[in-house]
Scaffold this motif. Structure first.
Motif, PDB file in Angstrom:
ATOM      1  N   MET A 131     -34.950   5.513  40.148  1.00 51.35           N
ATOM      2  CA  MET A 131     -33.794   4.804  39.637  1.00 51.35           C
ATOM      3  C   MET A 131     -33.075   5.705  38.633  1.00 51.35           C
ATOM      4  O   MET A 131     -33.693   6.353  37.804  1.00 51.35           O
ATOM      5  N   LYS A 132     -31.767   5.724  38.739  1.00 55.70           N
ATOM      6  CA  LYS A 132     -30.934   6.527  37.836  1.00 55.70           C
ATOM      7  C   LYS A 132     -30.099   5.574  36.982  1.00 55.70           C
ATOM      8  O   LYS A 132     -29.289   4.811  37.502  1.00 55.70           O
ATOM      9  N   ILE A 133     -30.299   5.639  35.666  1.00 55.09           N
ATOM     10  CA  ILE A 133     -29.621   4.757  34.730  1.00 55.09           C
ATOM     11  C   ILE A 133     -28.576   5.550  33.948  1.00 55.09           C
ATOM     12  O   ILE A 133     -28.892   6.571  33.340  1.00 55.09           O
ATOM     13  N   ILE A 134     -27.353   5.066  33.968  1.00 58.97           N
ATOM     14  CA  ILE A 134     -26.272   5.646  33.172  1.00 58.97           C
ATOM     15  C   ILE A 134     -26.263   4.888  31.853  1.00 58.97           C
ATOM     16  O   ILE A 134     -26.218   3.663  31.840  1.00 58.97           O
ATOM     17  N   LEU A 135     -26.320   5.615  30.754  1.00 55.15           N
ATOM     18  CA  LEU A 135     -26.487   4.990  29.453  1.00 55.15           C
ATOM     19  C   LEU A 135     -25.395   5.436  28.489  1.00 55.15           C
ATOM     20  O   LEU A 135     -25.192   6.629  28.276  1.00 55.15           O
ATOM     21  N   ASP A 136     -24.671   4.475  27.940  1.00 54.91           N
ATOM     22  CA  ASP A 136     -23.632   4.743  26.944  1.00 54.91           C
ATOM     23  C   ASP A 136     -24.315   5.128  25.642  1.00 54.91           C
ATOM     24  O   ASP A 136     -24.775   4.266  24.895  1.00 54.91           O
ATOM     25  N   ALA A 137     -24.391   6.412  25.371  1.00 54.11           N
ATOM     26  CA  ALA A 137     -25.090   6.896  24.180  1.00 54.11           C
ATOM     27  C   ALA A 137     -24.339   6.592  22.888  1.00 54.11           C
ATOM     28  O   ALA A 137     -24.917   6.658  21.811  1.00 54.11           O
ATOM     29  N   MET A 138     -23.063   6.239  22.993  1.00 56.39           N
ATOM     30  CA  MET A 138     -22.260   5.994  21.801  1.00 56.39           C
ATOM     31  C   MET A 138     -22.112   4.503  21.495  1.00 56.39           C
ATOM     32  O   MET A 138     -21.489   4.130  20.518  1.00 56.39           O
ATOM     33  N   GLY A 139     -22.689   3.641  22.307  1.00 52.63           N
ATOM     34  CA  GLY A 139     -22.563   2.202  22.121  1.00 52.63           C
ATOM     35  C   GLY A 139     -23.686   1.643  21.265  1.00 52.63           C
ATOM     36  O   GLY A 139     -24.847   1.987  21.436  1.00 52.63           O
ATOM     37  N   GLY A 140     -23.338   0.809  20.315  1.00 52.09           N
ATOM     38  CA  GLY A 140     -24.346   0.154  19.493  1.00 52.09           C
ATOM     39  C   GLY A 140     -24.260   0.555  18.037  1.00 52.09           C
ATOM     40  O   GLY A 140     -23.618   1.544  17.676  1.00 52.09           O
ATOM     41  N   ASP A 141     -24.916  -0.211  17.199  1.00 55.73           N
ATOM     42  CA  ASP A 141     -24.843  -0.006  15.755  1.00 55.73           C
ATOM     43  C   ASP A 141     -25.457   1.301  15.290  1.00 55.73           C
ATOM     44  O   ASP A 141     -24.979   1.905  14.338  1.00 55.73           O
ATOM     45  N   ASN A 142     -26.524   1.741  15.911  1.00 60.28           N
ATOM     46  CA  ASN A 142     -27.218   2.951  15.465  1.00 60.28           C
ATOM     47  C   ASN A 142     -27.105   4.089  16.475  1.00 60.28           C
ATOM     48  O   ASN A 142     -28.033   4.875  16.633  1.00 60.28           O
ATOM     49  N   ALA A 143     -25.971   4.129  17.137  1.00 54.57           N
ATOM     50  CA  ALA A 143     -25.745   5.172  18.143  1.00 54.57           C
ATOM     51  C   ALA A 143     -25.292   6.456  17.456  1.00 54.57           C
ATOM     52  O   ALA A 143     -24.661   6.405  16.417  1.00 54.57           O
ATOM     53  N   PRO A 144     -25.597   7.606  17.984  1.00 57.03           N
ATOM     54  CA  PRO A 144     -26.375   7.782  19.202  1.00 57.03           C
ATOM     55  C   PRO A 144     -27.888   7.854  18.974  1.00 57.03           C
ATOM     56  O   PRO A 144     -28.645   7.888  19.927  1.00 57.03           O
ATOM     57  N   ASP A 145     -28.343   7.867  17.713  1.00 58.40           N
ATOM     58  CA  ASP A 145     -29.761   8.111  17.439  1.00 58.40           C
ATOM     59  C   ASP A 145     -30.702   7.138  18.144  1.00 58.40           C
ATOM     60  O   ASP A 145     -31.647   7.555  18.816  1.00 58.40           O
ATOM     61  N   ALA A 146     -30.470   5.833  17.997  1.00 60.03           N
ATOM     62  CA  ALA A 146     -31.370   4.848  18.599  1.00 60.03           C
ATOM     63  C   ALA A 146     -31.316   4.910  20.123  1.00 60.03           C
ATOM     64  O   ALA A 146     -32.351   4.813  20.793  1.00 60.03           O
ATOM     65  N   VAL A 147     -30.123   5.108  20.664  1.00 64.92           N
ATOM     66  CA  VAL A 147     -29.964   5.162  22.124  1.00 64.92           C
ATOM     67  C   VAL A 147     -30.653   6.396  22.685  1.00 64.92           C
ATOM     68  O   VAL A 147     -31.385   6.319  23.679  1.00 64.92           O
ATOM     69  N   VAL A 148     -30.457   7.527  22.039  1.00 63.21           N
ATOM     70  CA  VAL A 148     -31.070   8.779  22.498  1.00 63.21           C
ATOM     71  C   VAL A 148     -32.592   8.678  22.428  1.00 63.21           C
ATOM     72  O   VAL A 148     -33.297   9.043  23.367  1.00 63.21           O
ATOM     73  N   ARG A 149     -33.109   8.168  21.325  1.00 66.22           N
ATOM     74  CA  ARG A 149     -34.562   8.027  21.181  1.00 66.22           C
ATOM     75  C   ARG A 149     -35.137   7.154  22.307  1.00 66.22           C
ATOM     76  O   ARG A 149     -36.120   7.518  22.951  1.00 66.22           O
ATOM     77  N   GLY A 150     -34.507   6.007  22.556  1.00 64.60           N
ATOM     78  CA  GLY A 150     -34.981   5.120  23.615  1.00 64.60           C
ATOM     79  C   GLY A 150     -34.893   5.756  24.990  1.00 64.60           C
ATOM     80  O   GLY A 150     -35.803   5.605  25.812  1.00 64.60           O
ATOM     81  N   ALA A 151     -33.819   6.470  25.236  1.00 67.38           N
ATOM     82  CA  ALA A 151     -33.639   7.120  26.535  1.00 67.38           C
ATOM     83  C   ALA A 151     -34.693   8.192  26.774  1.00 67.38           C
ATOM     84  O   ALA A 151     -35.279   8.263  27.864  1.00 67.38           O
ATOM     85  N   LEU A 152     -34.954   9.003  25.771  1.00 65.23           N
ATOM     86  CA  LEU A 152     -35.936  10.072  25.926  1.00 65.23           C
ATOM     87  C   LEU A 152     -37.345   9.505  26.095  1.00 65.23           C
ATOM     88  O   LEU A 152     -38.130  10.001  26.906  1.00 65.23           O
ATOM     89  N   GLU A 153     -37.659   8.458  25.360  1.00 63.71           N
ATOM     90  CA  GLU A 153     -38.972   7.824  25.514  1.00 63.71           C
ATOM     91  C   GLU A 153     -39.120   7.190  26.893  1.00 63.71           C
ATOM     92  O   GLU A 153     -40.179   7.279  27.515  1.00 63.71           O
ATOM     93  N   ALA A 154     -38.060   6.542  27.385  1.00 62.66           N
ATOM     94  CA  ALA A 154     -38.111   5.913  28.707  1.00 62.66           C
ATOM     95  C   ALA A 154     -38.268   6.952  29.808  1.00 62.66           C
ATOM     96  O   ALA A 154     -39.031   6.750  30.754  1.00 62.66           O
ATOM     97  N   ALA A 155     -37.550   8.051  29.688  1.00 60.17           N
ATOM     98  CA  ALA A 155     -37.658   9.111  30.698  1.00 60.17           C
ATOM     99  C   ALA A 155     -39.077   9.678  30.719  1.00 60.17           C
ATOM    100  O   ALA A 155     -39.644   9.920  31.795  1.00 60.17           O
TER     101      ALA A 155
END
Length: 140
Positions: A1-25
């Protein structure tokens, strides 16, 4: 599965989004496309101890960002090069299996409707948020 993720969306972006994405990968082996300001995403990765993009993670540069104060109906026209609009467009063009954003909800729904369309017979898009509770339960 390939997930496209808006790294700039959210209150703590991009740090929280990037951390979650790297952990999920790393943990689940999913492919992820981080969409957003490339320099900011790479700086966030470096601050978290990642020197290079891990296997399965790609970067799609989008220099514009949709914030919470943007008019959802105007986002596609006023911010065509934003991470949110680019992510929705990538999904519509077959660049992934899902698109996720924690950004402007109205803009996300507008972009999804304009680029992804609606299911025949369905007049409006629907949201299915997940709400964490203080006691640790999750409600949807």
């Amino acid at each position: 599965m390939k997930i496209i993720l808006d790294a700039m969306g959210g209150d703590n972006a991009p740090d929280a989004v990037v951390r979650g994405a790297l952990e999920a990968a790393k943990e689940f082996g999913v492919q992820i496309v981080l969409v957003g300001r490339g320099a900011d995403i790479l700086a966030s990765m470096k601050a978290q101890g990642w020197d290079t993009l891990p296997d399965g993670v790609e970067l799609a540069n989008a220099e514009d960002v949709v914030d919470m104060h943007c008019d959802p109906a105007a986002v596609v026209k006023q911010h065509p090069n934003s991470s949110l609009v680019l992510g929705a467009r990538m999904l519509a063009q077959g660049g992934g299996d899902a698109f996720i954003s924690a950004g402007n909800t109205g803009a996300l729904l507008t972009g999804a409707t304009l680029y992804g369309g609606r299911i025949k017979g369905i007049r409006r898009g629907a949201l299915a948020p997940v709400m964490p509770c203080a006691n640790g339960q999750v409600r949807s």
